[in-house]
Design an enzyme around this catalytic site. Structure first.
Site, PDB file in Angstrom:
ATOM      1  N   HIS A   1       0.835  -1.210   0.000  1.00 32.01           N
ATOM      2  CA  HIS A   1       0.000   0.000   0.000  1.00 32.01           C
ATOM      3  C   HIS A   1       0.870   1.260   0.000  1.00 32.01           C
ATOM      4  O   HIS A   1       0.718   2.137  -0.865  1.00 32.01           O
ATOM      5  CB  HIS A   1      -0.910  -0.024   1.225  1.00 32.01           C
ATOM      6  CG  HIS A   1      -1.820   1.165   1.330  1.00 32.01           C
ATOM      7  ND1 HIS A   1      -3.154   1.101   1.028  1.00 32.01           N
ATOM      8  CD2 HIS A   1      -1.583   2.452   1.710  1.00 32.01           C
ATOM      9  CE1 HIS A   1      -3.704   2.293   1.204  1.00 32.01           C
ATOM     10  NE2 HIS A   1      -2.765   3.136   1.624  1.00 32.01           N
ATOM     11  N   GLU A   2       1.766   1.352   0.968  1.00 37.65           N
ATOM     12  CA  GLU A   2       2.604   2.555   1.055  1.00 37.65           C
ATOM     13  C   GLU A   2       3.542   2.665  -0.140  1.00 37.65           C
ATOM     14  O   GLU A   2       3.844   3.767  -0.608  1.00 37.65           O
ATOM     15  CB  GLU A   2       3.379   2.570   2.372  1.00 37.65           C
ATOM     16  CG  GLU A   2       2.512   2.572   3.616  1.00 37.65           C
ATOM     17  CD  GLU A   2       1.462   3.688   3.627  1.00 37.65           C
ATOM     18  OE1 GLU A   2       1.699   4.751   3.011  1.00 37.65           O
ATOM     19  OE2 GLU A   2       0.396   3.480   4.236  1.00 37.65           O
TER      20      GLU A   2
ATOM     21  N   HIS B   1       1.750   4.423  -2.906  1.00 39.56           N
ATOM     22  CA  HIS B   1       1.835   5.882  -2.763  1.00 39.56           C
ATOM     23  C   HIS B   1       3.197   6.392  -3.217  1.00 39.56           C
ATOM     24  O   HIS B   1       3.298   7.424  -3.893  1.00 39.56           O
ATOM     25  CB  HIS B   1       1.633   6.266  -1.294  1.00 39.56           C
ATOM     26  CG  HIS B   1       0.214   6.260  -0.824  1.00 39.56           C
ATOM     27  ND1 HIS B   1      -0.810   6.864  -1.512  1.00 39.56           N
ATOM     28  CD2 HIS B   1      -0.353   5.724   0.295  1.00 39.56           C
ATOM     29  CE1 HIS B   1      -1.947   6.715  -0.846  1.00 39.56           C
ATOM     30  NE2 HIS B   1      -1.701   6.021   0.251  1.00 39.56           N
TER      31      HIS B   1
ATOM     32  N   GLU C   1      -5.824   7.380  -3.006  1.00 37.11           N
ATOM     33  CA  GLU C   1      -5.656   6.007  -2.538  1.00 37.11           C
ATOM     34  C   GLU C   1      -5.699   4.971  -3.666  1.00 37.11           C
ATOM     35  O   GLU C   1      -5.455   3.786  -3.415  1.00 37.11           O
ATOM     36  CB  GLU C   1      -6.721   5.667  -1.498  1.00 37.11           C
ATOM     37  CG  GLU C   1      -6.644   6.485  -0.213  1.00 37.11           C
ATOM     38  CD  GLU C   1      -5.349   6.275   0.568  1.00 37.11           C
ATOM     39  OE1 GLU C   1      -4.688   5.222   0.382  1.00 37.11           O
ATOM     40  OE2 GLU C   1      -4.992   7.170   1.351  1.00 37.11           O
TER      41      GLU C   1
ATOM     42  N   HIS D   1      -6.452  10.661  11.329  1.00 39.30           N
ATOM     43  CA  HIS D   1      -6.780  10.905   9.926  1.00 39.30           C
ATOM     44  C   HIS D   1      -7.690  12.126   9.757  1.00 39.30           C
ATOM     45  O   HIS D   1      -7.465  12.958   8.874  1.00 39.30           O
ATOM     46  CB  HIS D   1      -7.482   9.679   9.324  1.00 39.30           C
ATOM     47  CG  HIS D   1      -6.551   8.625   8.831  1.00 39.30           C
ATOM     48  ND1 HIS D   1      -5.876   7.778   9.672  1.00 39.30           N
ATOM     49  CD2 HIS D   1      -6.194   8.257   7.569  1.00 39.30           C
ATOM     50  CE1 HIS D   1      -5.149   6.948   8.957  1.00 39.30           C
ATOM     51  NE2 HIS D   1      -5.316   7.215   7.684  1.00 39.30           N
ATOM     52  N   ILE D   2      -8.746  12.206  10.578  1.00 41.41           N
ATOM     53  CA  ILE D   2      -9.727  13.275  10.371  1.00 41.41           C
ATOM     54  C   ILE D   2      -9.546  14.446  11.317  1.00 41.41           C
ATOM     55  O   ILE D   2     -10.185  15.486  11.133  1.00 41.41           O
ATOM     56  CB  ILE D   2     -11.173  12.741  10.472  1.00 41.41           C
ATOM     57  CG1 ILE D   2     -11.525  12.330  11.906  1.00 41.41           C
ATOM     58  CG2 ILE D   2     -11.393  11.585   9.511  1.00 41.41           C
ATOM     59  CD1 ILE D   2     -13.012  12.084  12.136  1.00 41.41           C
TER      60      ILE D   2
ATOM     61  N   GLY E   1      -4.869  14.947  10.242  1.00 39.13           N
ATOM     62  CA  GLY E   1      -4.393  14.635   8.901  1.00 39.13           C
ATOM     63  C   GLY E   1      -5.215  15.349   7.848  1.00 39.13           C
ATOM     64  O   GLY E   1      -5.925  16.308   8.126  1.00 39.13           O
TER      65      GLY E   1
ATOM     66  N   TYR F   1      -7.726  14.041   6.072  1.00 36.52           N
ATOM     67  CA  TYR F   1      -8.923  13.291   5.720  1.00 36.52           C
ATOM     68  C   TYR F   1     -10.207  13.857   6.325  1.00 36.52           C
ATOM     69  O   TYR F   1     -11.239  13.192   6.282  1.00 36.52           O
ATOM     70  CB  TYR F   1      -8.763  11.823   6.128  1.00 36.52           C
ATOM     71  CG  TYR F   1      -7.883  11.043   5.191  1.00 36.52           C
ATOM     72  CD1 TYR F   1      -8.429  10.338   4.125  1.00 36.52           C
ATOM     73  CD2 TYR F   1      -6.506  11.023   5.356  1.00 36.52           C
ATOM     74  CE1 TYR F   1      -7.620   9.619   3.250  1.00 36.52           C
ATOM     75  CE2 TYR F   1      -5.693  10.313   4.490  1.00 36.52           C
ATOM     76  CZ  TYR F   1      -6.256   9.615   3.440  1.00 36.52           C
ATOM     77  OH  TYR F   1      -5.442   8.920   2.571  1.00 36.52           O
TER      78      TYR F   1
END
Length: 681
Positions: A473-474, A477, A502, A603-604, A607, A609
């Site tokens: 996954h990373e 990116h 993503e 995240h929210i 970050g 998101y």
């Protein structure tokens, strides 16, 4: 001379870690602000008519020293923080926020941009800007508008204050979570309390204890320690203790409680949005998302609930029935039991414990497997360079070369947990790709950070299948950064719509269960035997186990995110109660415990998101659809990979992501591939 104030005299202009201190960072930030102020003033003082070259292009070339310093600070805060660094950031945050606001509200600068924007719209076709120039102009113009450049002075002052206070609150939120996570250290001295853990898991727990100078078996709230205990330990009271510690992070009073900060962060974003003329923060944030509106996000999440929740409820009933056959009808399953009994049911159904895969996933082999996959797909190669300075001894740095042997990028890889490192996994950059004022292609320096199972005195680092997926996954990116091929830094790499970012990462995860890929690197660390087909068959057969429940978990987090950021009045309700209500329609079994996810939901909260966590599921539709083409043509198909690179990975944010996807796929994405992959169809 302060090494941060001049071009780096290091291999490939890499950051000279170890050659500067906090005083140098402070000086670089102060001097960087001073230099960028001068550069911006030079643009606004220009008596010539505004043009793309003397305004937009000139803006792209400002702030080099400051950008460099802040990218280093961001890297160190996440990967190698210290109390002294955190104090420095707290000290400098108001100054940085004030500087950014001075640019955001610079009316003279915006007037020049507006003139170019207006003229460009009216220009005949032959006099219009090049496509990438127009995209940059549109992005910068709209960004100024969204940041409030047209607001009256009193409202601009409010936005300045929100920016400063919001930055300070976000920093405090992250510091609290790091400190609270690190405070938990559970030492077990009686091995009988750890029945069910495998020999390797016990070995890792003993290694954790020895690192703290203790005898016995130690556990932390880091994933490589927490997850095995919750899935394998038969000691219910011990599972409860660890589960409660994890789910009580920053929400039980005391110095590190984040509940007040949650309200501040949510309300700052709401206030900002309403000052700019929006009803809620989601309306503002979704201006730059593929979804486009909160209504479309809500419809998307509701569709997932309709498709996945019935299967998730069936799966939960199967689990409860299994538990009752094991423990008796009177046994009440609690949250700290779910992972443990799910694992036992998984083993029973498939005659397979994923822990048996670890010996085949030695980290060094997995790295070579992932790099080898990129070589087969794209022709690129990786060469470790131990002479490049790093911020921690565990960090490895690789030079990346294209199929024609030309240099592409640096890739920093940081694999293991540390007390001064945030939990989780992420990708960032120390330098983003762009073309400089001389037309030279400045290649990126990407970083990937994980918190994998560490090596012990008797075993190398052996990963779980989930950790292999995380690395893929990373790495996806990172490829988005590595392959970037655009003129302007603001449009390069992962500078794309948040619900598109993503796609490259999640697309790479699909390879984790592919037989032909696994057999390129999955060799037993002792015997050298390649992973048997029997185990791969079991990986594939069990791949949909829990998929519906996992989807509901992601949807519940998306609902929670949108609940906070569709508020039109300040959040006053208790955060724990708000959370329970917000995600109720996606939760399979509610509980009355006063635990909280929000207080650790970086995240929210801190970050990027906020009003965007749905992006993971949105991109999953895209990644499954994209990978179906690889499956159709062959998972190592160079032609399909070449199209993915050219249409998506190289383009950054230079075109509308819907068009980029259609250019690659030849059609609009459909959810069927994801539904099939998850066993729903």
């Amino acid at each position: 001379m302060n090494p941060l104030l001049k071009p780096f005299d290091t291999p490939l202009e890499s950051v000279p870690f170890g050659q500067f201190d906090l005083a140098d960072i402070r000086e670089a930030i102060v001097e960087g602000i001073r230099q960028e102020d001068k550069e911006i003033n030079r643009i606004t003082a220009n008596k010539e008519d505004p043009t793309f070259s003397n305004t937009l292009l000139a803006m792209q070339q400002t702030g080099e020293i400051l950008d460099r310093a802040l990218s280093i600070v961001g890297c160190l805060l996440g990967n190698a923080s210290t109390p002294q660094l955190e104090s420095l950031v707290q000290e400098m945050t108001p100054m940085i926020s004030e500087h950014e606001a001075n640019i955001d509200f610079n009316k003279d600068l915006f007037d020049r941009i507006k003139t170019i924007y207006t003229q460009s719209a009216a220009a005949p076709a032959e006099q219009r800007l090049q496509k990438e120039e127009q995209v940059l102009l549109d992005k910068v113009y709209e960004a100024f508008k969204r940041r409030g450049v047209d607001l009256p002075a009193n409202k601009q002052q409010q936005l300045r204050q929100i920016s400063v206070e919001g930055s300070k609150s976000a920093l405090q939120f992250s510091q609290n979570l790091l400190q609270e996570t690190n405070r938990f250290f559970l030492l077990i001295t009686d091995k009988r309390e750890l029945k069910g853990l495998t020999a390797e898991q016990l070995d890792r727990a003993a290694h954790t204890a020895r690192e703290r100078g203790k005898k016995g078996w130690a556990f932390t709230l880091q994933a490589p320690s927490y997850t095995p205990l919750m899935s394998h330990c038969a000691n219910r009271s011990l599972r409860r203790k660890v589960w409660m510690a994890y789910n009580h992070l920053c929400c039980h009073g005391g110095r590190y409680d984040n509940r007040a900060l949650v309200k501040r962060l949510v309300n700052y974003r709401l206030e900002r949005a309403q000052l700019l003329g929006y009803d809620c923060y989601a309306d503002l944030a979704l201006q730059e998302r593929m979804a486009g509106s909160k209504e479309r996000v809500a419809d998307f999440l509701d569709q997932l609930i309709d498709r996945y929740k019935p299967q998730a409820l069936k799966d939960r009933k199967e689990l409860i029935d299994f538990v009752h056959t094991v423990e008796g009808k009177d046994f009440e399953m609690r949250p700290w039991d779910t992972t443990y009994y799910s694992h036992r049911l998984y083993v029973k159904k498939y005659d397979f414990d994923p822990e048996v895969l670890r010996p085949y996933f030695q980290l060094s082999n997995v790295i070579q497997g992932v790099f080898g996959l990129a070589t087969r797909l794209y022709g690129i190669t990786f060469k470790e360079n131990p002479t490049i300075p790093v911020y921690d001894k565990d960090v490895k740095v690789y030079e990346v070369y294209d199929k024609d042997s030309s240099y592409l990028a640096l890739l920093y890889a940081d694999f293991f947990p540390r007390d001064n490192k945030k939990s989780g996994a992420w990708t960032s950059s120390l330098r983003e790709q762009h073309f400089d004022e001389k037309g030279q292609d400045v290649r990126p320096h990407a970083t990937i950070t994980m918190n994998f199972t560490k090596p012990t005195s008797s075993k190398p680092a052996l990963l779980s299948l989930s950790e292999v997926s995380t690395l893929l996954h990373e790495f996806g990116h990172a490829l988005h950064e590595i392959f970037s091929k655009v003129r302007f830094e603001a449009l390069s790499g992962t500078n794309v719509y948040w619900d598109f970012v993503e796609l490259p990462s999640q697309m790479m995860e699909n390879f984790a269960t592919e037989r032909d890929f696994l057999r390129t690197f999955a060799f037993h660390y002792k015997t050298g035997e390649v992973i048997p087909d029997e185990l791969i068959d079991k990986i594939k057969a069990s791949h949909t186990f829990g998929a519906a429940g996992s989807c509901m978990r992601q949807v519940s987090l998306g609902l929670l995110d949108m609940a906070y950021y569709t508020l039109t009045k300040p959040l006053e309700k208790d955060v724990i109660a708000f959370e329970k209500q917000a995600w109720s329609k996606a939760v399979l079994k509610s509980n009355r415990l006063k635990v909280c996810m929000t207080t650790q939901f970086q995240h929210i909260m801190t970050g990027g998101y906020a009003a965007g966590y749905y992006s993971y599921k949105w991109a999953e539709v895209l990644d499954a659809d994209a990978f179906s083409l690889f499956k159709q043509e062959g998972i190592f198909c160079r032609e399909v990979a070449g199209r993915f690179r050219h249409c998506i990975l190289e383009k950054g944010g230079t075109e509308d992501p819907n068009k980029l996807y259609r250019d690659f796929r030849g059609q609009e994405p459909t959810p069927e591939a994801m539904l099939r992959r998850d066993g729903i169809l």
